[in-house]
Design a protein around this motif. Structure first.
Motif, PDB file in Angstrom:
ATOM      1  N   SER A   1      23.589  35.741  44.997  1.00  0.00           N
ATOM      2  CA  SER A   1      25.021  35.482  45.222  1.00  0.00           C
ATOM      3  C   SER A   1      25.821  35.525  43.928  1.00  0.00           C
ATOM      4  CB  SER A   1      25.225  34.135  45.922  1.00  0.00           C
ATOM      5  OG  SER A   1      25.037  33.048  45.024  1.00  0.00           O
ATOM      6  N   ALA A   2      25.199  35.184  42.814  1.00  0.00           N
ATOM      7  CA  ALA A   2      25.904  35.145  41.537  1.00  0.00           C
ATOM      8  C   ALA A   2      26.029  36.520  40.878  1.00  0.00           C
ATOM      9  CB  ALA A   2      25.199  34.182  40.584  1.00  0.00           C
ATOM     10  N   TYR A   3      25.140  37.455  41.224  1.00  0.00           N
ATOM     11  CA  TYR A   3      25.105  38.717  40.498  1.00  0.00           C
ATOM     12  C   TYR A   3      25.297  39.974  41.327  1.00  0.00           C
ATOM     13  CZ  TYR A   3      23.614  36.140  36.427  1.00  0.00           C
ATOM     14  OH  TYR A   3      23.575  35.279  35.371  1.00  0.00           O
ATOM     15  N   ARG A   4      24.953  39.948  42.596  1.00  0.00           N
ATOM     16  CA  ARG A   4      24.949  41.188  43.361  1.00  0.00           C
ATOM     17  C   ARG A   4      25.755  41.062  44.636  1.00  0.00           C
ATOM     18  NH1 ARG A   4      20.411  43.830  41.120  1.00  0.00           N
ATOM     19  NH2 ARG A   4      20.811  43.497  38.917  1.00  0.00           N
ATOM     20  N   GLY A   5      26.256  42.187  45.094  1.00  0.00           N
ATOM     21  CA  GLY A   5      26.959  42.250  46.359  1.00  0.00           C
ATOM     22  C   GLY A   5      28.357  41.669  46.298  1.00  0.00           C
ATOM     23  N   GLU A   6      29.022  41.714  47.425  1.00  0.00           N
ATOM     24  CA  GLU A   6      30.418  41.260  47.506  1.00  0.00           C
ATOM     25  C   GLU A   6      30.573  39.781  47.207  1.00  0.00           C
ATOM     26  OE1 GLU A   6      33.256  43.094  47.644  1.00  0.00           O
ATOM     27  OE2 GLU A   6      31.775  44.673  47.339  1.00  0.00           O
ATOM     28  N   SER A   7      29.605  38.950  47.595  1.00  0.00           N
ATOM     29  CA  SER A   7      29.730  37.508  47.341  1.00  0.00           C
ATOM     30  C   SER A   7      29.810  37.210  45.851  1.00  0.00           C
ATOM     31  CB  SER A   7      28.569  36.742  47.972  1.00  0.00           C
ATOM     32  OG  SER A   7      27.341  37.095  47.351  1.00  0.00           O
ATOM     33  N   SER A   8      29.185  38.052  45.023  1.00  0.00           N
ATOM     34  CA  SER A   8      29.197  37.813  43.582  1.00  0.00           C
ATOM     35  C   SER A   8      30.577  38.011  42.968  1.00  0.00           C
ATOM     36  CB  SER A   8      28.187  38.727  42.883  1.00  0.00           C
ATOM     37  OG  SER A   8      28.602  40.069  42.919  1.00  0.00           O
ATOM     38  N   ARG A   9      31.434  38.752  43.649  1.00  0.00           N
ATOM     39  CA  ARG A   9      32.777  39.010  43.111  1.00  0.00           C
ATOM     40  C   ARG A   9      33.668  37.767  43.128  1.00  0.00           C
ATOM     41  NH1 ARG A   9      33.157  44.427  42.215  1.00  0.00           N
ATOM     42  NH2 ARG A   9      31.786  45.762  43.441  1.00  0.00           N
ATOM     43  N   ALA A  10      33.236  36.715  43.807  1.00  0.00           N
ATOM     44  CA  ALA A  10      33.988  35.452  43.797  1.00  0.00           C
ATOM     45  C   ALA A  10      33.883  34.759  42.444  1.00  0.00           C
ATOM     46  CB  ALA A  10      33.485  34.521  44.901  1.00  0.00           C
TER      47      ALA A  10
ATOM     48  N   THR B   1      29.375  38.692  38.139  1.00  0.00           N
ATOM     49  CA  THR B   1      28.928  39.806  38.972  1.00  0.00           C
ATOM     50  C   THR B   1      28.458  41.011  38.159  1.00  0.00           C
ATOM     51  OG1 THR B   1      29.490  41.236  40.824  1.00  0.00           O
ATOM     52  CG2 THR B   1      31.258  40.788  39.236  1.00  0.00           C
ATOM     53  N   GLU B   2      27.406  41.638  38.651  1.00  0.00           N
ATOM     54  CA  GLU B   2      26.933  42.910  38.118  1.00  0.00           C
ATOM     55  C   GLU B   2      27.119  44.020  39.162  1.00  0.00           C
ATOM     56  OE1 GLU B   2      23.231  41.120  35.454  1.00  0.00           O
ATOM     57  OE2 GLU B   2      22.811  41.958  37.432  1.00  0.00           O
ATOM     58  N   ALA B   3      27.880  43.725  40.194  1.00  0.00           N
ATOM     59  CA  ALA B   3      28.003  44.622  41.348  1.00  0.00           C
ATOM     60  C   ALA B   3      28.502  46.018  40.979  1.00  0.00           C
ATOM     61  CB  ALA B   3      28.909  43.999  42.402  1.00  0.00           C
TER      62      ALA B   3
ATOM     63  N   PRO C   1      28.850  31.278  42.599  1.00  0.00           N
ATOM     64  CA  PRO C   1      30.168  31.851  42.307  1.00  0.00           C
ATOM     65  C   PRO C   1      31.322  30.890  42.584  1.00  0.00           C
ATOM     66  CG  PRO C   1      28.826  33.472  43.427  1.00  0.00           C
ATOM     67  CD  PRO C   1      28.056  32.172  43.448  1.00  0.00           C
ATOM     68  N   ALA C   2      31.221  30.100  43.627  1.00  0.00           N
ATOM     69  CA  ALA C   2      32.290  29.159  43.967  1.00  0.00           C
ATOM     70  C   ALA C   2      32.416  28.038  42.942  1.00  0.00           C
ATOM     71  CB  ALA C   2      32.052  28.576  45.353  1.00  0.00           C
ATOM     72  N   ALA C   3      31.365  27.801  42.163  1.00  0.00           N
ATOM     73  CA  ALA C   3      31.370  26.702  41.200  1.00  0.00           C
ATOM     74  C   ALA C   3      31.519  27.176  39.756  1.00  0.00           C
ATOM     75  CB  ALA C   3      30.084  25.888  41.348  1.00  0.00           C
TER      76      ALA C   3
END
Length: 187
Positions: free
Chosen positions: A27-36, A40-42, A101-103
């Protein structure tokens, strides 16, 4: 003013935590959730950043541990420490560092790094923490530099073709090696 991270609790991961850690790192690095968040490395990599086998190996190894940060029993951060070298004193590799990502932006990363630093000194007498960061992540490198890490001048190749590390979206990825003295070590 209340300390925004005073309610964090820390502990070593167990085998029961592996799935939750994988989810946090992804969640912190990949995919759309990481963009929060800002880690992100997305745009650089698609696919997985880690997997259960990799995290389980860190948890099971006597040469490493995975430190977890919780807030009200919710996993909000993690990092791996692994004893890697003696030059002239033990060096601890610092990696698998993720904050939900939220934190992000609330001091959890700094608090987790400080705790990891103290644990590396207590457990191994480490005189330094070492890490690798994708060279193109200049914002992340600058953050680590503000926390005392410095480039060693060493660069390491990105493992192209090994999808355990993701699917590169460009052909110039490489890692820079950063190092900082542990707390209590003259800088």
């Amino acid at each position: 003013m209340t300390d925004p991270v005073s309610d964090l609790t820390f502990r070593d991961a167990t085998a029961d935590d592996v799935s939750a850690v994988v989810d946090l790192v992804e969640s912190a690095y990949r995919g759309e959730s990481s963009r929060a968040g800002w880690t992100t490395e997305a745009d650089l990599l698609r696919g997985r950043r880690t997997d259960t086998a990799g995290i389980a190996a860190v948890v099971a190894s006597p040469a490493s541990f995975l430190l977890l940060a919780h807030r009200e029993d919710v996993l909000v951060g993690c990092c791996e420490l692994r004893r890697t070298a003696d030059e002239p004193g033990p060096v601890a590799y610092f990696g698998t560092f993720a904050v939900s990502p939220a934190a992000q932006g609330g001091g959890i990363g700094r608090a987790l790094l400080a705790r990891a630093d103290a644990e590396a000194v207590t457990r191994w007498g480490s005189g330094a923490l070492e890490m690798t960061v994708i060279a193109q992540r200049t914002d992340l490198i600058a953050w680590y530099e503000r926390l005392g890490f410095r480039g060693t001048g060493e660069r390491r190749p990105f493992p192209y073709g090994d999808e355990r590390f993701g699917i590169p979206q460009r052909d110039d990825l490489e890692f820079v090696v950063l190092r900082r003295p542990t707390a209590g070590t003259p800088r």
